[in-house]
Design a protein around this motif. Structure first.
Motif, short mmCIF file in Angstrom:
data_model
loop_
_atom_site.label_atom_id
_atom_site.label_comp_id
_atom_site.label_asym_id
_atom_site.label_seq_id
_atom_site.Cartn_x
_atom_site.Cartn_y
_atom_site.Cartn_z
N LEU A 3 0.82 -1.21 0.00
CA LEU A 3 0.00 0.00 0.00
C LEU A 3 0.86 1.26 0.00
CD1 LEU A 3 -2.82 1.22 0.11
CD2 LEU A 3 -2.72 1.08 2.62
N ARG A 4 1.98 1.21 0.73
CA ARG A 4 2.86 2.37 0.78
C ARG A 4 3.48 2.65 -0.58
NH1 ARG A 4 5.84 0.70 4.50
NH2 ARG A 4 7.76 0.13 3.41
N GLY A 7 0.38 3.39 -3.07
CA GLY A 7 -0.60 4.35 -2.57
C GLY A 7 -0.76 5.58 -3.45
N ILE A 10 -2.43 4.73 -6.78
CA ILE A 10 -3.87 4.53 -6.61
C ILE A 10 -4.57 5.88 -6.45
CG2 ILE A 10 -5.65 3.55 -5.12
CD1 ILE A 10 -3.66 1.29 -4.48
N SER A 287 5.75 2.74 -9.69
CA SER A 287 5.47 1.98 -8.47
C SER A 287 5.94 0.54 -8.61
CB SER A 287 3.96 2.01 -8.16
OG SER A 287 3.55 3.32 -7.83
#
Length: 365
Positions: A3-4, A7, A10, A287
């Motif tokens: 998620l980091r 993030g 997204i 990412s």
């Protein structure tokens, strides 16, 4: 951790989708999502190659690549680059080029009623020289990899003989030059032969210059692995980090050429292209690059780097062939996915074999 790393991508995707909807409704939203998927599928091999270079850089230069680099990727390559091409090809001023991009002919025709070519037509007409530059840059990168002797090989039956003949001095330049001449002679239109040759030579010169500067300020890396991956004991800083950053930006630009041109098969709207290719696609590629570096994926799956380079070689040939023959972007994307997927499966099988034998999967075979 996932998620980091993802993030921001997204979050940017959500904002881009909202902006697209406000800009052009559901149709624009759908096109932006399609372009985002297109960019990621075309550039996964780019992410793998980026990761092989990024892990050699210091934390400072990694942050520069992930901040300033993404600005260049989004605004420079996905928005300004097409405008500059149209500006140069048409002789229009910057403002007129933007106006041409935002106001296409009725029914998306190739020409206006007064005979002026559309933004899409001008950019498409510039495809041969764009493809020649990007194709030769990527081809030089691929040849430099396969002609280098390595302890770890993936397609050993082919890579080992190529490494042997690669001992001939400047073989990469010779092979690339032959391919460029053949492409210009047999695939380029008569009026485009000279521009294709010039653009191709510039692509080769750019690779040689940037790669050479990187080698000039190369940081000696103790314990460097045979696959080309550095140890964690030394990271490129200062001038070495700067030239690696410059190398990554040129590399990213070469990869983005096919995506930018291919986007016009979907839409000619520069705003939608920038949102889809840049804000969504380029962000996710960054990412994925960070994820590969942070997770040590390239060390765990040692054939991924090989698969990515073979995908680059295929992309380079596709770009050169596209000078005379239209190749669907889906084919381009699937070729990259095939090589990356095959390399990943081979890496998994290798690791299982070594684990069964009680051998460290990071040791050479």
């Amino acid at each position: 951790m996932v998620l980091r790393i993802f993030g921001w991508s997204i979050g940017v995707t959500i904002v881009s989708v909202i902006v697209a909807f406000l800009y052009g409704g559901w149709q624009a939203l759908f096109l932006v999502l399609i372009l985002g998927v297109l960019e990621v599928s075309l550039s996964f091999d780019n992410a793998v190659i980026n990761a092989t270079v990024l892990r050699r850089m210091s934390e400072f230069w990694q942050k520069i690549f992930l901040t300033i680099g993404i600005i260049i990727a989004v605004f420079g390559m996905r928005l300004l680059f097409p405008l500059v091409i149209v500006w140069a090809a048409s002789g229009l001023g910057p403002v007129a080029a933007i106006d041409l991009a935002l106001n296409p002919p009725p029914n998306d025709a190739a020409y206006f009623d007064d005979g002026r070519p559309s933004y899409e037509t001008l950019l498409t007409d510039a495809h041969p020289q764009i493809a020649a530059f990007g194709g030769m840059f990527l081809l030089m990168l691929f040849l430099g990899f396969i002609f280098e002797d390595r302890e770890i090989t993936w397609l050993s039956w082919l890579e080992k003989p190529l490494a042997k003949i690669g001992r001939l001095d400047q073989l990469s330049v010779v092979v690339a030059s032959i391919i460029l001449v053949l492409t210009a002679e047999f695939l380029a239109e008569d009026e485009k032969i000279s521009t294709v040759m010039v653009a191709g030579v510039l692509g080769m010169i750019t690779y040689i210059a940037v790669n050479g500067l990187g080698e000039l300020f190369h940081v000696e890396e103790e314990g460097e692995e045979g696959s080309g991956g550095p140890s964690e004991l030394a990271k490129a800083t200062g001038k070495a980090g700067f030239f690696l950053f410059l190398y990554l930006e040129v590399l990213d630009a070469s990869f983005s050429f096919d995506g930018v041109i291919g986007a016009f098969a979907i839409t000619a709207d520069p705003i939608i292209i920038a949102l889809g290719l840049g804000f969504i696609g380029a962000m996710f590629v960054r990412s994925i690059t960070v994820f590969l570096v942070r997770k040590g994926t390239l060390s765990d799956y040692v054939y991924l780097e090989h698969g990515a380079h073979w995908a680059i070689g295929a992309l380079a040939i596709i770009l050169m062939v596209s000078i005379g023959v239209h190749i669907n972007e889906i084919v381009t994307g699937l070729v990259g996915v095939f090589f990356i997927g095959a390399a990943f499966i081979s890496s998994v099988m290798r690791n299982r074999k070594l684990e069964a034998a009680g051998t460290d999967t990071h040791l050479h075979v």
